[in-house]
Design an enzyme around this catalytic site. Sequence first.
Site, PDB file in Angstrom:
ATOM      1  N   LYS A 170       0.867  -1.174   0.000  1.00  0.00           N
ATOM      2  CA  LYS A 170       0.000   0.000   0.000  1.00  0.00           C
ATOM      3  C   LYS A 170       0.903   1.224   0.000  1.00  0.00           C
ATOM      4  O   LYS A 170       1.425   1.642   1.037  1.00  0.00           O
ATOM      5  CB  LYS A 170      -0.921   0.050   1.223  1.00  0.00           C
ATOM      6  CG  LYS A 170      -2.000   1.139   1.080  1.00  0.00           C
ATOM      7  CD  LYS A 170      -2.494   1.679   2.401  1.00  0.00           C
ATOM      8  CE  LYS A 170      -1.616   2.737   2.969  1.00  0.00           C
ATOM      9  NZ  LYS A 170      -1.578   4.018   2.182  1.00  0.00           N
ATOM     10  N   GLY A 201      -4.833   3.222  -1.124  1.00  0.00           N
ATOM     11  CA  GLY A 201      -5.789   3.486  -0.061  1.00  0.00           C
ATOM     12  C   GLY A 201      -5.183   4.363   1.010  1.00  0.00           C
ATOM     13  O   GLY A 201      -3.976   4.625   1.022  1.00  0.00           O
ATOM     14  N   ASP A 202      -6.040   4.801   1.935  1.00  0.00           N
ATOM     15  CA  ASP A 202      -5.547   5.640   3.016  1.00  0.00           C
ATOM     16  C   ASP A 202      -5.151   4.785   4.217  1.00  0.00           C
ATOM     17  O   ASP A 202      -5.410   3.579   4.263  1.00  0.00           O
ATOM     18  CB  ASP A 202      -6.569   6.710   3.405  1.00  0.00           C
ATOM     19  CG  ASP A 202      -7.892   6.121   3.894  1.00  0.00           C
ATOM     20  OD1 ASP A 202      -7.931   4.938   4.298  1.00  0.00           O
ATOM     21  OD2 ASP A 202      -8.906   6.856   3.880  1.00  0.00           O
ATOM     22  N   GLY A 203      -4.527   5.437   5.204  1.00  0.00           N
ATOM     23  CA  GLY A 203      -4.057   4.706   6.372  1.00  0.00           C
ATOM     24  C   GLY A 203      -5.165   4.171   7.257  1.00  0.00           C
ATOM     25  O   GLY A 203      -5.155   2.985   7.614  1.00  0.00           O
ATOM     26  N   PRO A 204      -6.155   5.002   7.621  1.00  0.00           N
ATOM     27  CA  PRO A 204      -7.178   4.533   8.545  1.00  0.00           C
ATOM     28  C   PRO A 204      -8.030   3.380   8.016  1.00  0.00           C
ATOM     29  O   PRO A 204      -8.572   2.602   8.810  1.00  0.00           O
ATOM     30  CB  PRO A 204      -8.042   5.787   8.762  1.00  0.00           C
ATOM     31  CG  PRO A 204      -7.122   6.923   8.488  1.00  0.00           C
ATOM     32  CD  PRO A 204      -6.251   6.455   7.374  1.00  0.00           C
ATOM     33  N   GLY A 207      -4.747   0.854   5.244  1.00  0.00           N
ATOM     34  CA  GLY A 207      -3.548   0.589   6.028  1.00  0.00           C
ATOM     35  C   GLY A 207      -3.843  -0.209   7.275  1.00  0.00           C
ATOM     36  O   GLY A 207      -3.172  -1.202   7.572  1.00  0.00           O
ATOM     37  N   GLU A 245      10.609   2.062  10.001  1.00  0.00           N
ATOM     38  CA  GLU A 245      11.599   3.117   9.759  1.00  0.00           C
ATOM     39  C   GLU A 245      10.843   4.421   9.895  1.00  0.00           C
ATOM     40  O   GLU A 245      10.002   4.755   9.065  1.00  0.00           O
ATOM     41  CB  GLU A 245      12.221   2.934   8.369  1.00  0.00           C
ATOM     42  CG  GLU A 245      13.545   3.684   8.208  1.00  0.00           C
ATOM     43  CD  GLU A 245      13.326   5.103   7.727  1.00  0.00           C
ATOM     44  OE1 GLU A 245      13.408   6.015   8.581  1.00  0.00           O
ATOM     45  OE2 GLU A 245      13.064   5.295   6.539  1.00  0.00           O
ATOM     46  N   CYS A 279      13.832  11.671   6.158  1.00  0.00           N
ATOM     47  CA  CYS A 279      13.810  11.353   7.588  1.00  0.00           C
ATOM     48  C   CYS A 279      15.192  11.475   8.218  1.00  0.00           C
ATOM     49  O   CYS A 279      15.308  11.723   9.418  1.00  0.00           O
ATOM     50  CB  CYS A 279      13.263   9.945   7.795  1.00  0.00           C
ATOM     51  SG  CYS A 279      14.111   8.685   6.811  1.00  0.00           S
ATOM     52  N   GLU A 379      10.188  16.986  14.376  1.00  0.00           N
ATOM     53  CA  GLU A 379      10.579  16.794  12.984  1.00  0.00           C
ATOM     54  C   GLU A 379       9.730  17.705  12.096  1.00  0.00           C
ATOM     55  O   GLU A 379       8.514  17.580  12.048  1.00  0.00           O
ATOM     56  CB  GLU A 379      10.393  15.333  12.578  1.00  0.00           C
ATOM     57  CG  GLU A 379      10.886  15.022  11.190  1.00  0.00           C
ATOM     58  CD  GLU A 379      10.773  13.542  10.839  1.00  0.00           C
ATOM     59  OE1 GLU A 379      11.658  13.036  10.143  1.00  0.00           O
ATOM     60  OE2 GLU A 379       9.790  12.905  11.275  1.00  0.00           O
TER      61      GLU A 379
END
Length: 480
Positions: A170, A201-204, A207, A245, A279, A379
């Site tokens: 994803k 797709g999205d995370g909620p 994911g 990561e 990152c 960050e």
Amino acid sequence: MKSYREFYIDGRWVAAAGTAVLPVVDPSTEAAFADIALASAADVDAAVAAAKRSFDGYARTSRLERIELLEALIEEYRKRQDEMAEAISLEMGAPLELARRAQAPAGLDHLQQALAVLRDYRFDRFINDALVTREPVGVCGFITPWNWPMNQIACKVAPALATGCTMVLKPSEVAPISALLFSEMVHAAGIPAGVYNMINGDGPTAGEALVRHRDVEMVSFTGSTRAGVLVAKAAADTVKRVHQELGGKSPNLLLDDADFASAVPRSVRSCFGNSGQSCNAPTRLLVPRARHDEVVALAGQAAGALRVGPPSAAGTALGPVVSETQFDRIQQLIGIAIAEGATLVAGGLGRPDGLERGYYVRPTIFADVSNDMTIAREEVFGPVLAIIPYDTEEEAISIANDTPYGLSSYITSGDRERARHVARRMRAGMVHLNGAPLDSAAPFGGYKQSGNGRECGIFGFEDFLEVKAVFGHGREDVES
């Protein structure tokens, strides 16, 4: 405007089960140039089922068979690498020159590294009379970010293919076009049906369904520490392997014997590369207090020399950041730094002059920063550098390690042995001495809240393997 309403599942392109659609925005214009279907839990189930069906057969393929598949994928990638660079530049705003020089080649590099490890890796060893063998972990779920899309996709997919795992990818819904192109390469290379599957797709929704799925035995996630915590919690109920990561706030120590005339401009360019959206960017520049003003002048000159502009324009050093959400967060953190008393050296709030449209951020430098300020703790993920003065080497090491993160660190010194000594004391997974670049054969990953596990080379390869001991096996010849 193009529409991508299909997912790659079980070796073919299939229509999404639901009707949810998301626009894909060009960050240089703020206009949508495509849209994608968003996966539902049913799409995730279909992709995982395909990976599960194919696992037993693919896990039993020979080393030679997997070598040939990786070679075929490498060939397909080479054919379309220029197209990949253009897709990455369009979807996430990287200057086209950077996309061609680093973003797209990173995917090829990881494929080649996995192939090199596979050729020589010893899967079987003996301890006394016991055979100790390493076997593929199983069905893997990959969730990848938008900032280095092919770097993060390939450094997961390549070792998984090499070790005999099957997978569901994803990619970020913010920058999905490169993953669709990569899936076309996978298909053209003849990777067996069901081994590699891709959904958008999205995370909620997608994911979380992928992470929680009972038939997924490993999750590899790259993204923010905040999201990484949610991934770990969602995976805990099924006790699956979780590789992460995550974020970073990397210190960059200039020791008092460094060549400041070269080290400071290099530090600025390194922090601002990819518009600060890395990152491992060296976002905290630690300098001797006695030379603070000298560093400020050099850093300001270096920032002023960087051209911000459209990704396709010749000479562009910084393109836009990826989205309105990202732009707004960076502006908020710049405002907080000003309010907390940091000295603004370059940049600041708003877009650069002449760029009224697009998510462009002014290359920003703050001086007189203390390590307890928000700009030194959080960050930013944008082109923002914090200059922090120190009085002694011991204090510099303490400031460097005073962070919840531990991904990377940077040390510059005229005395290499001194730099090596300081490197031993960094609480970070990676240390760069005197501007040394990354090596994709070496491990990539961090300490503390920067994640767990390692990517790249043999270290990333072994994260996709389980260890089995067969007692009483005897030392008869086995495939190594």
